[in-house]
Write an enzyme that holds these catalytic residues in place. Structure first.
Site, PDB file in Angstrom:
ATOM      1  N   GLY A  98       2.916  -5.061 -18.821  1.00  0.00           N
ATOM      2  CA  GLY A  98       1.960  -4.997 -17.714  1.00  0.00           C
ATOM      3  C   GLY A  98       2.652  -4.481 -16.476  1.00  0.00           C
ATOM      4  N   ASN A 137       3.861  -4.199 -12.564  1.00  0.00           N
ATOM      5  CA  ASN A 137       4.397  -5.195 -11.635  1.00  0.00           C
ATOM      6  C   ASN A 137       3.278  -5.970 -10.976  1.00  0.00           C
ATOM      7  OD1 ASN A 137       7.117  -5.281 -11.570  1.00  0.00           O
ATOM      8  ND2 ASN A 137       7.329  -3.589 -10.102  1.00  0.00           N
ATOM      9  N   SER A 140       1.187  -8.043 -12.389  1.00  0.00           N
ATOM     10  CA  SER A 140       0.017  -8.329 -13.233  1.00  0.00           C
ATOM     11  C   SER A 140      -0.029  -9.794 -13.681  1.00  0.00           C
ATOM     12  CB  SER A 140      -0.036  -7.377 -14.430  1.00  0.00           C
ATOM     13  OG  SER A 140       1.132  -7.486 -15.195  1.00  0.00           O
ATOM     14  N   GLU A 189      11.904 -10.076 -18.886  1.00  0.00           N
ATOM     15  CA  GLU A 189      12.685  -8.917 -18.394  1.00  0.00           C
ATOM     16  C   GLU A 189      14.179  -9.170 -18.577  1.00  0.00           C
ATOM     17  OE1 GLU A 189      11.491  -6.052 -17.076  1.00  0.00           O
ATOM     18  OE2 GLU A 189       9.413  -6.524 -16.591  1.00  0.00           O
TER      19      GLU A 189
END
Ligand code: ADP
Length: 273
Positions: free
Chosen positions: A40, A42, A44, A166
């Site tokens: 998605g 940034n 989201s 991430e």
């Protein structure tokens, strides 16, 4: 609850500030022993969702059920024993004065016997290629090395579900490939479900299930092969399609190939025929 799903999320709503829903009636099922990738733009709501799943944040409404247990104040510690989260910024996670102590710390909390602790430290530190740094202070490591140690620490806890938020963002391409390869193998180790949150389209191609988030909602879920070629859907989520898809689109126009490919290896193979 469908037993093939390890996590079920229903109608979840969450706001940091009044009147701004960051998670907006989100429902999602995560398949047991599979690798799900959440993609998605940034903002989201991906990181917020991962914090909600381990009970670091409390939803305004809706429910989260993990492995048959509904998340609540009473069950949050049981859920955290089942779900490990590797944060985007590993600095927030270090507690030990050396890499070895840091990995041991989580296991000490779970009262894992000493011999088993030593075995797991050896196993996982070599899986992330950090054997030479066991006596190093974590805060002296580079960003990518910190991510590797944080991943080893999470693996050592042997949780049923591992969320990587991430977690490869600070690694160089080779390091990223190593960790993505490791993630790919983890789910073959048996009772392990992987959720990775990423911007990396290459990583998204490899997952079993892909989830696309936009403005706090899930707008698509399914096979990476089906989703990543859907240009309209990807663009509407503020994402690009993978480069091999763009290339194969051109090659189809030229009638050189007759289908779209999401990864370079398959595209090259098709061209070779
Ligand atoms: P993503 O992980 O997809 O980038 P986040 O979950 O980090 O998205 O953020 C979703 C939204 O929530 C963004 O608009 C962000 O600015 C906001 N947000 C994130 N953390 C906080 C916070 N601690 N306080 C207020 N707003 C926040």
């Amino acid at each position: 609850m469908d037993s093939s799903n390890i996590i079920e999320i229903n109608d979840l709503v969450f706001s940091y500030e009044k009147n701004k829903k960051v998670i907006n009636n989100l429902s999602l099922s995560i398949k047991r022993n599979k690798w799900t990738c959440i993609l998605g733009h940034n903002g989201s709501g991906k990181s917020t969702l991962s914090k909600l799943i381990i009970g670091l944040l409390a939803p305004r409404t809706g429910e989260i059920v993990v492995d048959g247990t509904k998340l609540s104040e009473e069950t949050v510690y049981d859920i955290r024993a089942k779900v490990g989260l590797v944060f985007q910024n590993p600095d927030n996670q270090f507690v030990g004065s050396t890499v070895r102590d840091d990995i041991a710390f989580g296991m000490e909390n779970q009262q894992i016997p000493r011999d088993e602790m030593i075995r797991r430290i050896d196993t996982y530190i070599s899986k992330v290629n950090m054997n030479d740094y066991l006596n190093q202070e974590p805060h002296l490591l580079s960003g990518g090395q910190k991510q590797r140690v944080a991943i080893a620490g999470a693996l050592a806890l042997d949780s049923k579900v591992l969320i990587f938020d991430e977690s490869t963002s600070m690694l160089d391409p080779q390091g990223r490939d190593d960790i993505v390869g490791l993630i790919n193998h983890l789910k073959d180790d048996g009772d392990k479900t992987i959720i990775s949150i990423t911007h990396d389209l290459h990583e998204a191609c490899l997952a079993d299930q892909l989830v696309i988030m936009k403005e706090g909602k899930v707008i698509a879920t399914g096979n990476p092969q089906d989703i990543l070629i859907d240009k309209e859907l990807m663009l509407s989520a503020g994402l690009d399609v993978p480069l091999p898809v763009k290339l194969s689109e051109r090659l189809m126009e030229e009638q050189i190939i007759d289908e779209l490919y999401i990864n370079t290896e398959d595209l090259v193979r098709a061209l070779w025929k």
